[in-house]
Design an enzyme around this catalytic site. Structure first.
Site, PDB file in Angstrom:
ATOM      1  N   ASP A   1      -7.782   1.331   2.593  1.00 17.56           N
ATOM      2  CA  ASP A   1      -7.451   2.326   3.625  1.00 17.56           C
ATOM      3  C   ASP A   1      -8.254   3.611   3.544  1.00 17.56           C
ATOM      4  O   ASP A   1      -7.900   4.583   4.188  1.00 17.56           O
ATOM      5  CB  ASP A   1      -5.946   2.651   3.544  1.00 17.56           C
ATOM      6  CG  ASP A   1      -5.450   3.427   4.748  1.00 17.56           C
ATOM      7  OD1 ASP A   1      -5.980   3.221   5.853  1.00 17.56           O
ATOM      8  OD2 ASP A   1      -4.530   4.251   4.593  1.00 17.56           O
TER       9      ASP A   1
ATOM     10  N   HIS B   1      -6.964   9.412  -0.626  1.00 15.13           N
ATOM     11  CA  HIS B   1      -7.578   9.386   0.696  1.00 15.13           C
ATOM     12  C   HIS B   1      -6.742   9.998   1.814  1.00 15.13           C
ATOM     13  O   HIS B   1      -7.168   9.947   2.975  1.00 15.13           O
ATOM     14  CB  HIS B   1      -7.989   7.955   1.064  1.00 15.13           C
ATOM     15  CG  HIS B   1      -6.850   6.985   1.213  1.00 15.13           C
ATOM     16  ND1 HIS B   1      -6.610   5.989   0.301  1.00 15.13           N
ATOM     17  CD2 HIS B   1      -5.900   6.843   2.158  1.00 15.13           C
ATOM     18  CE1 HIS B   1      -5.572   5.276   0.688  1.00 15.13           C
ATOM     19  NE2 HIS B   1      -5.115   5.783   1.809  1.00 15.13           N
TER      20      HIS B   1
ATOM     21  N   HIS C   1       0.857  -1.181   0.000  1.00 12.87           N
ATOM     22  CA  HIS C   1       0.000   0.000   0.000  1.00 12.87           C
ATOM     23  C   HIS C   1       0.898   1.238   0.000  1.00 12.87           C
ATOM     24  O   HIS C   1       1.661   1.465   0.939  1.00 12.87           O
ATOM     25  CB  HIS C   1      -0.891  -0.009   1.244  1.00 12.87           C
ATOM     26  CG  HIS C   1      -1.791   1.173   1.336  1.00 12.87           C
ATOM     27  ND1 HIS C   1      -2.807   1.385   0.437  1.00 12.87           N
ATOM     28  CD2 HIS C   1      -1.835   2.202   2.202  1.00 12.87           C
ATOM     29  CE1 HIS C   1      -3.449   2.494   0.759  1.00 12.87           C
ATOM     30  NE2 HIS C   1      -2.868   3.010   1.827  1.00 12.87           N
TER      31      HIS C   1
ATOM     32  N   ASP D   1       0.700   5.198  -0.172  1.00 14.64           N
ATOM     33  CA  ASP D   1      -0.119   6.407  -0.164  1.00 14.64           C
ATOM     34  C   ASP D   1       0.410   7.383  -1.206  1.00 14.64           C
ATOM     35  O   ASP D   1       1.592   7.741  -1.190  1.00 14.64           O
ATOM     36  CB  ASP D   1      -0.093   7.057   1.221  1.00 14.64           C
ATOM     37  CG  ASP D   1      -0.917   6.270   2.234  1.00 14.64           C
ATOM     38  OD1 ASP D   1      -1.998   5.792   1.868  1.00 14.64           O
ATOM     39  OD2 ASP D   1      -0.474   6.138   3.388  1.00 14.64           O
TER      40      ASP D   1
END
Length: 1002
Positions: free
Chosen positions: A380, A584, A268, A270
């Site tokens: 997430d 996000h 993951h 970001d």
């Protein structure tokens, strides 16, 4: 063998830590390192390679915050080491210590490794510190390696999340952050490395097996014997004997009822958070090259990566890495997932923006990689809109994965594998991995949690576990893959099988043919402050979404009516910027200052580009006309102009403002509003029904300030206790009439608020412009409206409709929704009467009941205007903000109209009237969401409509141009297999979304 169990566990752990692990690298040779520090932003390898490098000593401090230091290391593999490599017993690697402080990768110093010819090798991070020297060890002795080392500050500060100036280069300072630990040439003993994994896997089981179980007792004794056999003076010499001791324990098969884990390699990353997007590009290069290197060594590895934006970055900045990814995609081991441009927030983006996440993301994967993703991958994001299932299905996807709901503070989700039903009735097969992490290392504690928590245990024994370091990237490691090999069939552990996500979903659907259903939003009982933090970023998003609507509508109209060029490239560029910033941790306001200042700059650039497109289109459409024309891009008629068209301006229906004994009185044919000398609304009478909307002793337009000190995550959270710490009320400075506008000046806390109140042009609403000079720290500002309604539910606009949430807090689920999200309006009603609070840039709000003087109860709607968190941006939201609200009465469709009026205000220009390119006849609840030209450049017109009331509707799409054909399509503008006899005849279910593709007659 009489040691106490706890002492024995301690002995086993120390032998592993102090004996086995250090022996993996049998020998080490320190290497000389030279360095060159880039003076500003990162530079290409070709520029860095030929710079003048200086010696970098161990212990020397290096790297200012956000800086880049290129390190060069040369060396030669000793002949004896090469002989061991040739024998297959050892490997040669660099062991790199940039000054790591322990902890998870992705939050401190990192590096991308290249050979001297520029070839990318892999990334370097705290728990992935090695560089293979395969070629030098097998083909020759010399090697020449460059490291592009990033001295990113550890803003997480070991997860304490303290206020810090490190989040922006202008405040971060020039002091170096890291003490260089050195680079060694290391000889890796492959047999000891295998022992390290054997031992780690078995020792890990001790933490999860029942205290008195036979398996645990045997493992303890087996590991005790292993400690005895291990020779601390000759680890390599005793390793074979130790592995023989452990082999029977590793060969013991899992129970027939053991949980099955579908392990999917993952990282993951970001797209921005505690680093800017430019650093994300480099994180992707490090992580993706790590994975590619592992794939060369571990043929079983399958890796899933989402976010088309990150692939596009690789294609642009690291084409060599992208080419290798493409090869692995074709092979089937690298799996694009998600189908979105980024892993976006889903609460805050508008409907068309959420659609374009899929149009852009799936379109990219189809064009560039030849893959259609069917799984939406959003582990997430901070809660999931009830509109999402329909959008997912309309995009051609059929499965959904999330992890974040495991963070709920109050209520545990009752299912892990289920059907999620959206507001229109669409359902999507959903998996919520019970492992409760998207960054697993496949350790015993995590796998035990997956088995123990699986809500469908006894029905389905399968769950997905994403493994690999995440958030800041890193991905799977060789240790994780070796762990997976040992746990494919191991007593005391779930069975682990590395699997593609699509294979998992197929197996899960087969195992659970009749899953439970969850209806409505997946509300995250946490991170409620993300509806409000970083108000400028949110305002930029809202304005950009509506400018894009206008730009596409008018450009498409000009293209069809006058043959004007359609600015497809400029529109795509604007969309991609907006979609990226809906990630996000950007749009929710939870990133460092640098990210949000950049976002504001980019929104300004988007606005300038779109305003230019709009101006050019209106100039073509308006021609040489001399009339003052109202251009209305909204889906409802405004100011005398038809929806999606233009009409000659006319005088508005605004009423009067006067002062009498009650205060200041606004009055039109539709409403009478009284504002007292404090600037608060004491009466709002709907003259059409003679109904008073303000309860006795109630007030509207009330500013309220609260202490806002979350228990954990500043920018993310609004905690329930804020309501118990109200701060002194606003102080009135001045209230005066200026023509038909009432000007109110107030002070609250250390901030000033100026408001301008006036009747809306149509005379049915009171418009409130609020200008706040915000000077607070850890405070929350709300604007409240007391409404004389006993509302059972509050309707909040979301994408392509609205969601109704209970006002009363009868259950723990209701009580947990004390702060909720809405887009352009909140509507509360009781049979026969309703009221709306509309806005142009606010998302967070709360709706509660209050005792009504004289009996009964009334409803209070409060809009959350501003917060002032200190982490991760200590200066979040400081400065001037402008909000527009409207208070009105009516039904839900009136609320929709008010939302459009505030967010897509008509433009007045000289020109001539223009009939709409498309319009809807027959049902006022069927609205046009978008009018554009097709993505493929064909010149076809694409129209998107939806039903807005939440009921059945029959209507017809009426065209203002001739067509050769019309078809219903999915979101990617591909014809659906089942076509109605007349595609323009619309018979819609509640909140149904329909896309049509119209081929103009040529």
């Amino acid at each position: 063998m009489h040691d106490d169990s706890a002492l024995l566990v301690r002995r086993i752990a120390r032998a592993y830590r102090d004996r086995v692990v250090p022996a993996v690298r049998a020998e080490r040779l320190p290497l000389a390192v030279a360095a060159w520090e880039a003076p500003g932003e990162p530079v290409p390898f070709e520029e860095a390679r030929d710079r003048s490098y200086r010696p970098l000593a161990r212990g020397e401090w290096w790297g200012r915050a956000w800086g880049t230091t290129w390190m060069r290391v040369r060396g030669e593999v000793p002949e004896e080491w090469r002989r061991r490599v040739a024998a297959g017993t050892h490997a040669v690697e660099l062991a790199v210590d940039l000054g790591f402080r322990g902890g998870q990768p992705g939050f401190q110093a990192e590096a991308l490794v290249r050979m001297a010819d520029g070839r990318v090798v892999k990334g370097i991070e705290p728990l992935n510190d090695w560089v293979p020297i395969d070629g030098a060890a097998s083909e020759g002795a010399a090697f020449d390696v460059f490291l592009e080392a990033a001295s990113n500050p550890d803003i997480a500060q070991e997860w304490t999340f303290r206020e810090t100036p490190l989040g922006h280069p202008q405040t971060a300072g020039e002091e170096p952050l890291y003490s260089f630990g050195g680079i060694d040439l290391a000889l890796r003993d492959l047999e000891v490395a295998a022992l390290e994994r054997d031992w780690a896997v078995l020792e890990g089981l001790l933490a999860v097996l029942p205290e008195r179980s036979l398996r645990r007792a045997r493992l303890l004794r087996t590991l005790e014997v292993a400690v005895d056999v291990l020779d601390p003076d000759d680890i390599a010499g005793s390793v074979a004997a130790v592995r023989d001791v452990l082999a029977p324990a590793l060969a013991a098969s899992a129970a027939g009822s053991a949980h099955r884990v579908a392990a999917v390699g993952h990282a993951h990353i970001d797209s921005a958070w505690l680093w800017p997007t430019r650093e994300t590009i480099r994180k992707c290069a490090r992580t993706f090259s790590n994975v590619l290197d592992l794939m060369d060594r571990h043929p079983e590895l399958v890796f899933a990566a989402s976010s088309a934006q990150q692939y596009a970055w690789m294609q642009e900045h690291h084409p060599d890495v992208f080419a290798r990814i493409r090869e692995r995609v074709v092979e089937g081991r690298w799996v694009p997932v998600g189908g979105m441009w980024v892993e976006s927030d889903t609460n805050l983006p508008g409907g068309e923006a959420l659609v374009r996440q899929f149009v852009a993301g799936k379109g990219y994967f189809l064009r560039e990689l030849g893959v259609e993703t069917t799984e939406v991958w959003l582990p997430d994001s901070f809660g999931y809109s009830g509109a999402l299932p329909q959008i997912v299905r309309a995009s051609g996807s059929d499965s959904f994965l999330t992890q974040k709901i495991s963070w709920n503070e109050t209520n545990a989700m009752p299912h892990h594998t289920f059907l999620w039903e959206g507001i229109d009735g669409s359902r999507v097969f959903t998996h919520f991995p019970p492992v409760d992490t998207y960054s697993s290392d496949l350790g015993a504690i995590e796998l035990d949690r997956a088995e123990r928590q699986n809500a469908e245990r006894g029905i389905s024994d399968l769950s997905l576990v994403p493994f690999g370091f995440g958030d800041g990237g890193g991905g799977p490691t060789r240790e994780m893959l070796e762990t997976a090999r040992r746990k494919c069939d191991l007593e005391g552990s779930p069975r682990v099988e590395i699997m593609r996500p699509d294979a998992f979903f197929a197996a899960a659907k087969a195992a659970l043919p009749d899953p439970a259903t969850w209806s409505g939003e997946l509300y995250l009982e946490f991170h409620r402050g993300t509806y409000t933090s970083q108000a400028r970023t949110k305002a930029g998003n809202r304005r950009s979404e509506h400018l894009l609507r206008e730009a596409e509508l008018w450009a498409a109209t000009a293209a069809i009516r006058h043959g004007a060029p359609y600015p497809a490239a400029a529109l795509q560029g604007a969309w991609r910027t907006v979609l990226l910033q809906q990630f996000h941790d950007i749009l929710p306001g939870s990133s460092i200052a640098w990210v949000h200042r950049q976002a504001e700059e980019r929104y300004a650039q988007v606005a300038a580009a779109l305003e230019s497109i709009i101006d050019e289109a209106l100039a073509v459409l308006g021609g040489d006309g001399d009339d003052e024309v109202v251009w209305n891009a909204a889906s409802v008629p405004l100011d005398g102009a038809p929806a999606l068209g233009a009409a000659v301006a006319r005088a508005d229906g605004r009423g009067s403002l006067r002062r009498d004994g009650r205060g200041f009185v606004f009055e039109s044919d539709a409403v009478r509003v009284v504002v007292d000398d404090a600037g608060e609304i004491t009466s709002f009478v709907d003259l059409r029904t003679a109904r008073e909307a303000i309860p006795p002793e109630g007030r509207a337009n009330v500013l309220a300030l609260f202490r806002d000190t979350p228990n954990q995550w500043d920018a993310w959270d609004i905690d329930r206790h804020y309501a118990r710490t109200p701060l002194p009320a606003a102080r009135v400075v001045a209230v005066r009439a200026e023509g038909d506008v009432l000007v109110v000046a107030r002070e609250i806390g250390a901030s000033t608020v100026h408001q301008r109140l006036r009747l809306a042009p149509h005379g049915r609403a009171l418009d409130i412009e609020t200008i706040v000079d915000w000077r607070e720290r850890q405070k929350l500002l709300k604007l409240g409206f007391d409404l004389d309604l006993l509302a059972e539910t509050a309707a909040s606009e979301i994408q392509f409709g609205h969601i109704r949430r209970p006002v009363a807090a009868n259950t723990s689920w209701d009580a947990a929704r004390f702060e909720t999200v809405a887009h352009r309006w909140v509507h509360v009603d009781e049979p026969g009467f309703g009221a709306t609070v509309a806005n142009d840039r606010v998302y967070g709000h709360d709706v509660t009941r209050r005792p009504r003087p004289g009996g009964g109860a009334f409803t209070r709607v409060r809009e959350s205007l501003l917060r002032a968190p200190v982490y991760p941006d200590p200066e979040a939201d400081r400065g001037v903000h402008v909000f527009r609200h409207a208070l009105s009465t009516g039904d839900v469709l009136d609320a929709v109209a008010e939302g459009h009026r505030l967010n897509v205000p008509p433009r007045v220009r000289r020109g001539r009237a223009v009939a709409p390119l498309v319009r809807v006849d027959g049902a006022p609840s069927v609205l046009v969401e978008a009018v554009k030209l097709a993505e493929d450049g064909s010149g076809d017109v694409v129209v998107r409509v939806y039903e807005a009331r939440g009921g059945r509707a029959t209507a017809r799409l009426v065209l203002g141009f001739d067509i050769a054909s019309a078809v219903r399509t999915d979101l990617l503008e591909r014809a659906l297999p089942d076509q109605p006899a007349d595609p323009l005849a619309l018979a819609l279910r509640p909140f149904e979304l329909v896309t049509l593709r119209l081929v103009p007659a040529r």
